[in-house]
Design a protein around this motif. Structure first.
Motif, short mmCIF file in Angstrom:
data_model
loop_
_atom_site.label_atom_id
_atom_site.label_comp_id
_atom_site.label_asym_id
_atom_site.label_seq_id
_atom_site.Cartn_x
_atom_site.Cartn_y
_atom_site.Cartn_z
N VAL A 119 -8.37 0.66 -8.18
CA VAL A 119 -7.86 0.29 -6.86
C VAL A 119 -6.42 -0.14 -7.11
CG1 VAL A 119 -8.02 -1.36 -4.96
CG2 VAL A 119 -10.10 -0.37 -5.94
N GLU A 120 -5.49 0.62 -6.58
CA GLU A 120 -4.10 0.46 -7.01
C GLU A 120 -3.55 -0.96 -6.83
OE1 GLU A 120 -1.10 3.77 -6.65
OE2 GLU A 120 -0.32 2.37 -5.16
N ASP A 121 -3.72 -1.50 -5.66
CA ASP A 121 -3.18 -2.84 -5.42
C ASP A 121 -3.76 -3.86 -6.40
OD1 ASP A 121 -1.80 -1.70 -3.42
OD2 ASP A 121 -2.65 -2.89 -1.78
N ALA A 122 -5.04 -3.71 -6.69
CA ALA A 122 -5.69 -4.69 -7.56
C ALA A 122 -5.19 -4.58 -9.00
CB ALA A 122 -7.21 -4.51 -7.50
N ALA A 150 16.54 0.27 -9.91
CA ALA A 150 15.75 -0.91 -10.24
C ALA A 150 14.28 -0.70 -9.88
CB ALA A 150 16.30 -2.13 -9.50
N GLN A 151 14.05 -0.03 -8.76
CA GLN A 151 12.68 0.25 -8.34
C GLN A 151 11.96 1.15 -9.35
OE1 GLN A 151 10.98 -0.90 -5.56
NE2 GLN A 151 12.73 -2.23 -5.14
N GLU B 66 6.41 0.21 -5.07
CA GLU B 66 5.98 -0.06 -3.70
C GLU B 66 4.76 -0.99 -3.67
OE1 GLU B 66 7.43 1.43 -0.90
OE2 GLU B 66 6.10 0.15 0.30
N ALA B 67 3.84 -0.71 -4.60
CA ALA B 67 2.60 -1.49 -4.63
C ALA B 67 2.89 -2.95 -4.96
CB ALA B 67 1.63 -0.89 -5.65
N THR B 68 3.93 -3.20 -5.77
CA THR B 68 4.24 -4.59 -6.10
C THR B 68 4.69 -5.36 -4.86
OG1 THR B 68 6.55 -4.14 -6.63
CG2 THR B 68 4.96 -3.98 -8.44
N ASN B 69 5.16 -4.62 -3.86
CA ASN B 69 5.59 -5.29 -2.64
C ASN B 69 4.43 -5.66 -1.73
OD1 ASN B 69 8.26 -4.94 -3.43
ND2 ASN B 69 8.33 -2.89 -2.52
N LEU B 71 1.82 -7.33 -2.82
CA LEU B 71 1.00 -8.27 -3.58
C LEU B 71 0.77 -9.60 -2.91
CD1 LEU B 71 2.12 -7.60 -7.21
CD2 LEU B 71 -0.07 -7.14 -6.13
N ASP B 72 1.42 -9.83 -1.81
CA ASP B 72 1.27 -11.12 -1.15
C ASP B 72 -0.19 -11.45 -0.89
OD1 ASP B 72 3.88 -11.49 -1.28
OD2 ASP B 72 4.32 -11.29 0.85
N LEU B 73 -0.95 -10.41 -0.68
CA LEU B 73 -2.38 -10.58 -0.42
C LEU B 73 -3.04 -11.39 -1.53
CD1 LEU B 73 -4.10 -9.53 1.87
CD2 LEU B 73 -4.81 -7.63 0.42
N TYR B 74 -2.68 -11.07 -2.77
CA TYR B 74 -3.28 -11.77 -3.89
C TYR B 74 -2.57 -13.09 -4.17
CZ TYR B 74 -5.91 -7.56 -4.83
OH TYR B 74 -6.75 -6.50 -4.72
N GLU B 75 -1.24 -13.11 -3.94
CA GLU B 75 -0.49 -14.29 -4.34
C GLU B 75 -0.53 -15.39 -3.30
OE1 GLU B 75 3.33 -12.88 -5.44
OE2 GLU B 75 2.63 -12.15 -7.37
N HIS B 76 -0.53 -14.98 -2.05
CA HIS B 76 -0.48 -16.00 -0.99
C HIS B 76 -1.65 -15.90 -0.03
CE1 HIS B 76 3.46 -16.70 -2.57
NE2 HIS B 76 3.83 -15.47 -2.27
N GLY B 77 -2.42 -14.86 -0.14
CA GLY B 77 -3.52 -14.66 0.80
C GLY B 77 -4.82 -15.28 0.34
#
Lengths: 242, 146
Positions: A119-122, A150-151, B66-69, B71-77
């Motif tokens: 799961v990519e986000d995870a 940078a990205q 893009e996915a690193t952007n 991440l708030d879900l895990y860090e602040h959610g």
């Protein structure tokens, strides 16, 4: 019979089975070439054209045999010989003992292939927690705004970090699948968001329990990984290397 | 019996009629016979397979960035990372984790096919050449000068 040649009509070999198979157990147009205790499942190549159709045909024939509960050693896709005589003389006869032994070894077993992806986000969140370099790059990119260069650096750091942790995550999943499998072969994926294909050898009597266990694992870990189950299949990953 | 799509809950059960699934399950697997007996199967070219090999690329990198952007879900959610990803952190020192893993490997080594060693990714080509290794198909590939 010299080096491989391209012929218009050759004999495609789908797999090797025990000689108790008969013509009613295979799809139309498919034939059996028996030899002592074993038999080859074959068909002429002229009826099916193009790689995609050939591939589907191979899959369909093998699946039909497996669905009848017949143990089959599937041939590598694309295997063909010139005629029946060559098949018997050059393939079935010299390999009789080895094919017999492999059929006995795999009798009653099927293969399931479990395809697992992140799961990519995870996994990205896990990387940024565990990998100082990726985390630092992210902070820097965030502070400076960050152009495309940078990205890309950030994305590459994340991709590299996933690459490094993949063996660890693969091993954890393999450890979950082993108790449910008689044998297990792992094929790490070459795609960055995937983990691996796990080929699991399972006895037919245990198939239901295996499928239930897979459903349980997929649910339990659904926030981390996506699981797909292919099968029951012929034991592609468990045939002997001869 | 393998034909129906039987998705249930979180486990997907793709029907094998999808060519992509078939390719990855079948290709380069199964019994191999002596090269001198083999003939090429007309029309078998594996170009479609090459198209499916996704090499880490700029697009992939941008996707991860893009996915690193998100991440708030895990860090602040207040959302915890999935359990599967916990061991690395809990294990602390990396060699400790490694030790535990190799212990597991030894324990199961009897039951497990040697192919399992591939899980460390060693020796595996990244450019997809592994997938075109069968003799007949390679021959076709070279001839086609793709």
């Amino acid at each position: 019979m010299s080096a491989p040649t391209v012929a218009d009509d050759v004999l495609v070999v789908f797999g090797i089975v025990g000689s108790s198979i008969d013509a009613t157990m295979v799809p139309d147009g498919v034939e059996i070439v028996p030899h002592e205790t074993i038999a080859a499942v074959v068909a002429g190549s002229s009826a099916v054209h193009g790689p995609a159709a050939q591939l589907r045909r191979h899959d369909e024939v093998v699946n039909t045999v497996v669905a009848r509960g017949i143990t089959m050693l599937p041939m590598r896709f694309g295997t063909a010989v010139t005629n029946r005589d060559d098949l018997v003389r050059e393939v079935l006869e010299p390999n009789l003992a080895a094919y017999d032994a492999a059929l006995a070894d795999l009798a009653g077993f099927v293969q399931y292939t479990v395809r697992v992806g992140y799961v990519e986000d995870a996994v990205v969140a896990a990387v940024l927690r565990d990998d100082p370099r990726a985390a630092a790059l992210r902070e820097a990119t965030r502070r400076r705004g960050g152009g495309q260069g940078a990205q890309i650096s950030l994305g590459k750091a994340v991709a590299d970090a996933i690459e490094r942790r993949r063996p660890h995550d693969i091993e954890r999943i393999a450890a979950m699948l082993r108790p449910a499998s008689a044998r297990l072969v792992t094929h790490p994926s070459e795609q960055s968001d995937r983990l691996a294909d796990f080929a699991c050898l399972v006895h037919g009597d245990d198939a239901q329990a295996f499928e239930a266990e897979l459903e349980r694992l997929a649910e339990h870990h659904h926030q981390a990984v996506v699981m797909a189950l292919l099968g029951p299949l012929a034991p592609y990953d468990f045939v002997p290397e001869l | 019996m393998t034909m129906a799509n039987r998705d249930s809950g979180y486990l997907s059960r793709p029907a094998p009629s999808g060519l992509a699934d078939v390719i990855e399950v079948i290709l380069d697997k199964g019994l191999v016979i002596d090269a001198y007996v083999r003939v090429s199967l007309v029309g078998i070219e594996l170009l479609t397979i090459d198209a499916r090999i996704v090499i880490a690329s700029v697009d992939t990198y941008l996707r991860f960035a893009e996915a690193t952007n998100r991440l708030d879900l895990y860090e602040h959610g207040g959302k915890d990372l999935p359990e599967l990803f916990n061991a690395m952190q809990e294990g602390g020192a990396k060699h400790k984790t490694k030790g535990a893993l190799s212990g597991v490997k030894e324990k199961f080594s009897d039951a497990v096919n040697s192919g399992d060693d591939g899980s460390n990714g060693g020796g595996r080509s990244r450019n997809g050449s592994r997938r075109t290794a069968s003799a007949g198909s390679r021959r076709r590939r070279e001839d086609s000068d793709e």
